[in-house]
Scaffold this active site. Sequence first.
Site, PDB file in Angstrom:
ATOM      1  N   GLY A  25       0.854  -1.177   0.000  1.00  0.00           N
ATOM      2  CA  GLY A  25       0.000   0.000   0.000  1.00  0.00           C
ATOM      3  C   GLY A  25       0.892   1.228   0.000  1.00  0.00           C
ATOM      4  CB  SER A  26       0.163   4.846  -0.008  1.00  0.00           C
ATOM      5  OG  SER A  26      -0.695   4.829   1.125  1.00  0.00           O
ATOM      6  CD  GLU A  28       2.476  -0.795   3.539  1.00  0.00           C
ATOM      7  OE1 GLU A  28       2.305  -0.424   4.719  1.00  0.00           O
ATOM      8  OE2 GLU A  28       1.631  -0.608   2.633  1.00  0.00           O
ATOM      9  CD  GLU A  47      -3.635  -7.221   2.500  1.00  0.00           C
ATOM     10  OE1 GLU A  47      -3.398  -6.033   2.199  1.00  0.00           O
ATOM     11  OE2 GLU A  47      -4.705  -7.808   2.211  1.00  0.00           O
ATOM     12  CG  HIS A  70      -1.650  -1.080   3.146  1.00  0.00           C
ATOM     13  ND1 HIS A  70      -0.867   0.041   3.311  1.00  0.00           N
ATOM     14  CD2 HIS A  70      -2.887  -0.626   2.791  1.00  0.00           C
ATOM     15  CE1 HIS A  70      -1.584   1.116   3.067  1.00  0.00           C
ATOM     16  NE2 HIS A  70      -2.810   0.742   2.759  1.00  0.00           N
ATOM     17  CG  HIS A 281     -11.878 -29.675  16.792  1.00  0.00           C
ATOM     18  ND1 HIS A 281     -11.896 -29.926  15.436  1.00  0.00           N
ATOM     19  CD2 HIS A 281     -12.636 -28.564  16.975  1.00  0.00           C
ATOM     20  CE1 HIS A 281     -12.624 -29.008  14.838  1.00  0.00           C
ATOM     21  NE2 HIS A 281     -13.086 -28.168  15.736  1.00  0.00           N
ATOM     22  N   GLY A 401      -6.482 -24.731  12.334  1.00  0.00           N
ATOM     23  CA  GLY A 401      -7.743 -25.152  11.746  1.00  0.00           C
ATOM     24  C   GLY A 401      -8.402 -24.073  10.903  1.00  0.00           C
TER      25      GLY A 401
END
Length: 533
Positions: A25-26, A28, A47, A70, A281, A401
């Site tokens: 993004g800007s 970075e 991402e 970002h 689980h 998971g």
Amino acid sequence: MATVAEVTYRILRARGLTTIFGNPGSNELPFLAHMPEDFTYVLGLHEGAVVSMADGFALATGGPAFVNLHAASGSGNAMGGLTNAVYSHSPLVLTAGQQVRSTIGQEVMLANVDATALPQPLVKWSSEPACAADVPRTIDQAVHTALLPARGPVYVSVPYDDWAADADPDSELLPGRTVRGGASLSQEQVTELVALLDRAQNPLLVLGPQVDAAGANADAVRLAEALRAPVWIAPSAPRCPFPTRHPAFRGVLPAAVREVSTAFEGHDLVLVVGAPVFRYHQYLPGRYLPEGTRLVQITEDPKEAARAPFGDAVVAPVGPALAALADGVSVAARPPLPALPPFPAPRTSPHSVHPDELFALLREHAPDDALYVVESTSTAASFWSQMDLREPGSYLFPASGGLGFGLPAAVGAQLGRPDRQVVGVIGDGSANYGITALWTAARHRIPVVILVLKNGTYGALRWFGEVLGTGETPGMDVPGIDFTALARGYGVPARSVSDGAAFVLALKDALSADGPSLIEVVTADLDEEGGPR
């Protein structure tokens, strides 16, 4: 004088972090503008896929991976992938761009307010340097923190005006630093554990992902053979620490208290190495241990040791610990364990490829040292019954998971291990979470083979619906998706198959390709609308 960006890249090069996974993004751009020519930028289109690609890369190589996100929005998108990295102990160094320092308090557009709190409590450590001069040292600290036991992801937020600032001259000392972990089992602890194992009448081993991560599988085999003890893999296994066709192998423990306790019946000692105790689980309550059973855990993670609700624990590197125990125990007088029976005959389906048949064919035609990245939970029983996993680092599964790991992680793993064929075994429900990684695979001509197992439904949820007695609920089916069309749209050759012979032909073509391939495998009879019959 060198800038903060220049010194940071020297640190990354010294640590072997010359591959950067990101979606910019800007905030970075000022960091990326200084990227040296010997660095590779691996662009992901979301991402979540970026973090999972880096996760697969780190797990496959055994080293760290560097991620550039970002600000707050990109970091938020990455959270699902981050949960898997936490529980797989992946040493990811996550960086995120921040607005100019003088504007953060105004909450201007793309300011990451309270940036260090955003990824917590998932990450091991989170920081935003107090000044530009401290950025290189903070990045160096982040890399070392991610790699020290117990490994795990870290997060650093960097205001984008910091990169052009002058670096502190003393920051040039950072690339030459080394930081190493220590604290192996003491000789007293080894002697005590060896005596405990030698006295046991019927010991049992439970192995976890830290064994495979340490490459200690062979020492685990030596210990099991000396004790003549059966071996289970710990529940919810994200890696395979033991050869699946060894006479001692008993499978993956079920992820429920009652069923684990049942598996321990008749054993006076359970030694758990490299796993938490335990990652259950489904909720099936019962006694943690049968009467007369003692449990001892060896783990590299002090948090795992501290939070276990039962058993004794020792915190130490599992590789040296297994080697010391295998060297020290006496060969048991118990009879040898019986050889495993032949593979069960795979079940077949009239209009589709049954998962049993699929994995039997994969076992026969894929390379013996293939690395499987699996995110098809409803076919787990078929996978473990039909596959022959012999080599360390042959199996990766989402450790938390959370869906979206499998397809991007397969791409990242293949990028990190070009010497081994990576095969992604991905459910059609899971595939949609990380489908954008196909573009990255095509862009970099990464020769990963992706199998999308198409049954038109969330099979694992249907199983859980039976366990919980919820019956038919909304949102269970995902019919009508053409994964071959999606793959071709991203630039990946693809075909769909619905019988074993066609799958073998498609697999052979995919294995000989010089880029990525996708095979859509119909694994359930589907009606005209694309849903399960």
